[in-house]
Design a protein around this motif. Sequence first.
Motif, PDB file in Angstrom:
ATOM      1  N   ASN A  78       0.798  -1.227   0.000  1.00 28.24           N
ATOM      2  CA  ASN A  78       0.000   0.000   0.000  1.00 28.24           C
ATOM      3  C   ASN A  78       0.830   1.276   0.000  1.00 28.24           C
ATOM      4  O   ASN A  78       0.280   2.377   0.003  1.00 28.24           O
ATOM      5  N   ASP A  79       2.158   1.160   0.016  1.00 27.24           N
ATOM      6  CA  ASP A  79       3.013   2.345  -0.110  1.00 27.24           C
ATOM      7  C   ASP A  79       3.580   2.479  -1.518  1.00 27.24           C
ATOM      8  O   ASP A  79       4.581   3.146  -1.746  1.00 27.24           O
ATOM      9  N   ASN A  80       2.898   1.813  -2.478  1.00 24.19           N
ATOM     10  CA  ASN A  80       3.312   1.823  -3.882  1.00 24.19           C
ATOM     11  C   ASN A  80       4.694   1.219  -4.105  1.00 24.19           C
ATOM     12  O   ASN A  80       5.433   1.623  -5.011  1.00 24.19           O
ATOM     13  N   THR A  81       5.031   0.234  -3.284  1.00 20.46           N
ATOM     14  CA  THR A  81       6.212  -0.571  -3.546  1.00 20.46           C
ATOM     15  C   THR A  81       5.758  -1.984  -3.882  1.00 20.46           C
ATOM     16  O   THR A  81       4.639  -2.392  -3.558  1.00 20.46           O
ATOM     17  N   VAL A  82       6.627  -2.717  -4.548  1.00 21.12           N
ATOM     18  CA  VAL A  82       6.331  -4.095  -4.921  1.00 21.12           C
ATOM     19  C   VAL A  82       7.533  -4.957  -4.564  1.00 21.12           C
ATOM     20  O   VAL A  82       8.677  -4.570  -4.795  1.00 21.12           O
ATOM     21  N   THR A  83       7.258  -6.104  -3.951  1.00 22.69           N
ATOM     22  CA  THR A  83       8.301  -7.063  -3.603  1.00 22.69           C
ATOM     23  C   THR A  83       8.312  -8.154  -4.662  1.00 22.69           C
ATOM     24  O   THR A  83       7.252  -8.704  -5.004  1.00 22.69           O
ATOM     25  N   VAL A  84       9.490  -8.462  -5.196  1.00 26.16           N
ATOM     26  CA  VAL A  84       9.599  -9.340  -6.367  1.00 26.16           C
ATOM     27  C   VAL A  84      10.600 -10.461  -6.122  1.00 26.16           C
ATOM     28  O   VAL A  84      11.648 -10.255  -5.500  1.00 26.16           O
ATOM     29  N   CYS A  85      10.289 -11.650  -6.612  1.00 17.42           N
ATOM     30  CA  CYS A  85      11.290 -12.713  -6.749  1.00 17.42           C
ATOM     31  C   CYS A  85      10.959 -13.510  -8.000  1.00 17.42           C
ATOM     32  O   CYS A  85       9.825 -13.482  -8.493  1.00 17.42           O
ATOM     33  N   ASN A  86      11.949 -14.174  -8.565  1.00 13.02           N
ATOM     34  CA  ASN A  86      11.686 -14.995  -9.753  1.00 13.02           C
ATOM     35  C   ASN A  86      12.634 -16.189  -9.773  1.00 13.02           C
ATOM     36  O   ASN A  86      13.538 -16.308  -8.942  1.00 13.02           O
ATOM     37  N   GLU A  87      12.420 -17.068 -10.744  1.00  8.29           N
ATOM     38  CA  GLU A  87      13.174 -18.313 -10.784  1.00  8.29           C
ATOM     39  C   GLU A  87      14.611 -18.133 -11.264  1.00  8.29           C
ATOM     40  O   GLU A  87      15.437 -19.017 -11.073  1.00  8.29           O
ATOM     41  N   VAL A  88      14.914 -16.999 -11.910  1.00  8.05           N
ATOM     42  CA  VAL A  88      16.291 -16.753 -12.331  1.00  8.05           C
ATOM     43  C   VAL A  88      17.186 -16.560 -11.116  1.00  8.05           C
ATOM     44  O   VAL A  88      18.295 -17.100 -11.044  1.00  8.05           O
ATOM     45  N   PHE A  89      16.706 -15.807 -10.139  1.00  2.96           N
ATOM     46  CA  PHE A  89      17.490 -15.515  -8.942  1.00  2.96           C
ATOM     47  C   PHE A  89      17.212 -16.509  -7.817  1.00  2.96           C
ATOM     48  O   PHE A  89      17.971 -16.574  -6.846  1.00  2.96           O
ATOM     49  N   GLY A  90      16.128 -17.276  -7.912  1.00  2.00           N
ATOM     50  CA  GLY A  90      15.796 -18.243  -6.881  1.00  2.00           C
ATOM     51  C   GLY A  90      14.802 -17.680  -5.877  1.00  2.00           C
ATOM     52  O   GLY A  90      14.676 -16.460  -5.703  1.00  2.00           O
ATOM     53  N   GLY A  91      14.103 -18.581  -5.205  1.00  2.00           N
ATOM     54  CA  GLY A  91      13.032 -18.184  -4.308  1.00  2.00           C
ATOM     55  C   GLY A  91      13.479 -17.499  -3.041  1.00  2.00           C
ATOM     56  O   GLY A  91      12.661 -16.887  -2.338  1.00  2.00           O
ATOM     57  N   ASP A  92      14.753 -17.575  -2.700  1.00  2.00           N
ATOM     58  CA  ASP A  92      15.244 -16.964  -1.461  1.00  2.00           C
ATOM     59  C   ASP A  92      15.648 -15.504  -1.642  1.00  2.00           C
ATOM     60  O   ASP A  92      15.892 -14.809  -0.657  1.00  2.00           O
ATOM     61  N   GLU A  93      15.750 -15.049  -2.882  1.00  2.00           N
ATOM     62  CA  GLU A  93      16.219 -13.690  -3.128  1.00  2.00           C
ATOM     63  C   GLU A  93      15.055 -12.814  -3.565  1.00  2.00           C
ATOM     64  O   GLU A  93      14.361 -13.119  -4.534  1.00  2.00           O
ATOM     65  N   MET A  94      14.846 -11.723  -2.832  1.00  2.00           N
ATOM     66  CA  MET A  94      13.751 -10.807  -3.127  1.00  2.00           C
ATOM     67  C   MET A  94      14.269  -9.375  -3.143  1.00  2.00           C
ATOM     68  O   MET A  94      15.267  -9.059  -2.506  1.00  2.00           O
ATOM     69  N   GLU A  95      13.552  -8.518  -3.874  1.00  2.00           N
ATOM     70  CA  GLU A  95      13.934  -7.115  -3.927  1.00  2.00           C
ATOM     71  C   GLU A  95      12.672  -6.261  -4.009  1.00  2.00           C
ATOM     72  O   GLU A  95      11.693  -6.640  -4.654  1.00  2.00           O
ATOM     73  N   ARG A  96      12.720  -5.122  -3.345  1.00  2.00           N
ATOM     74  CA  ARG A  96      11.562  -4.235  -3.255  1.00  2.00           C
ATOM     75  C   ARG A  96      11.859  -2.939  -3.999  1.00  2.00           C
ATOM     76  O   ARG A  96      12.958  -2.384  -3.897  1.00  2.00           O
ATOM     77  N   SER A  97      10.874  -2.439  -4.742  1.00  2.00           N
ATOM     78  CA  SER A  97      11.052  -1.206  -5.500  1.00  2.00           C
ATOM     79  C   SER A  97       9.693  -0.557  -5.721  1.00  2.00           C
ATOM     80  O   SER A  97       8.648  -1.112  -5.348  1.00  2.00           O
ATOM     81  N   HIS A  98       9.677   0.603  -6.357  1.00  2.00           N
ATOM     82  CA  HIS A  98       8.451   1.377  -6.552  1.00  2.00           C
ATOM     83  C   HIS A  98       7.712   0.932  -7.812  1.00  2.00           C
ATOM     84  O   HIS A  98       8.315   0.494  -8.784  1.00  2.00           O
ATOM     85  N   TYR A  99       6.390   1.042  -7.765  1.00  2.00           N
ATOM     86  CA  TYR A  99       5.570   0.850  -8.968  1.00  2.00           C
ATOM     87  C   TYR A  99       4.535   1.956  -9.020  1.00  2.00           C
ATOM     88  O   TYR A  99       4.273   2.647  -8.024  1.00  2.00           O
TER      89      TYR A  99
END
Length: 432
Positions: A78-99
């Motif tokens: 709800n603060d216009n950020t999005v948390t992302v992970c994908n199979e290229v980096f693996g399920g343990d790695e996540m990154e948050r940024s603005h949308y």
Amino acid sequence: MKDMKRIFNLLLLATIAIAYTSCKNEVDDVFDESSAVRMTKALEEYDAILQTPANGWRMEYYGGLEYGGYNMFLKFNNDNTVTVCNEVFGGDEMERSHYKLEQSAGVVLSFDEYNNIFHFFSDPDNLYDIGAKGKGMEGDLEFRVISCTAEEVVMVGKKHGSRIVMTPATEDWGGYIDEVIASEEEMSFGMYYFTVGDQIATVTANYRQLTFNYTDEEGASATLDAPYIVLPNVIQFYEPVEIFGKTITELTYVGGDDFLFTSNDPDAVMKGYVPAVSEALTSGNWYVSYANMSAAVQAYWDYAAPYLLAAENEKIGYCYYDASGVLYIRSGNYWSGFNFSPEVLSDTQVKYTMVGYGGGSAQQGNAKYYWALKNSDGVYFFRYFIAPLTGTFDLKADDLRNPTAILLTNVEDPTISFIVTKQATPANTGMK
């Protein structure tokens, strides 16, 4: 008579006025809010939908279709950020940024702050050197929203136009990604056979695209490329595959001694095949790069390249063998094609001989031109690119079941060796 005509005209004008007023009221009833107000409400509604799933969304992400699709998980906050992970980096790695959601000929979802995980596919120079420099995997970071409901969000890339689908994530992100990675490894083969009755297509894979080679109804050779995404034990196609009178949407891996894949049509099946190394080498595209050459081969290319650079102001790129036996070499923006005649001597030995010019008319014309070029000493310098790639070679694959890199070592001169890779990348494979 004139009075009657005047009365008729007045009645006609009154009728038109009433009709206009009626239509205007109807329009006003349908669009009782301004377009700006309606768009603001749509943006708020879509944003609320994006933020609703407690476990976020699973996105089926496609960039350039030749690279296929990848699973991505996103949680919109709800603060216009999005948390992302994908199979290229693996399920343990996540990154948050603005949308952000904005109006631009409709609703556009934009990932407007750089995110290493999300923007891997749209980066023009990505981490693994996939794709041409300046293009990468041709993914998007802005998407036109086609439909947005609690059950499914459908979008298309604003620049490249690939379809993107998101559904609420019901699974554990890391666990699902682990399943996908394990499934891809289990389902990967150097070659496949797809059959419908007595009709057979040979199938090869590059990145996440299957290429079907078969004979059509008119007896002509045909090729069909089918991008796909990997789901647990499933190859799901980007769009239905039309072949042998069947429409195939996905293949499910059953396994067993014949490495069986079933499909949504009971008559259509595919089987994994473990080819000899020589068969794998001569049945698909294999890329050659300077980084994967021995010093002796690099010396040949080093001798030739400066003359071409001086003569044409061009730079030699990589080259590749295709399944039809043509060696393509890229010089600057131009491709030249040379017909190579691969002779399979054994499961682990192949002989390459140049027998003429190949490819399309442009590639053949370029090949003839380059082949005739001489340097100031009267040497046909371009032929030094070709020379070390011909001869009899012993073969060694990185993986017998699904080779992605093959080492070719010249039988007569072992100092001449180079590695071909299934994917076009200049990175060294580490093979020796």
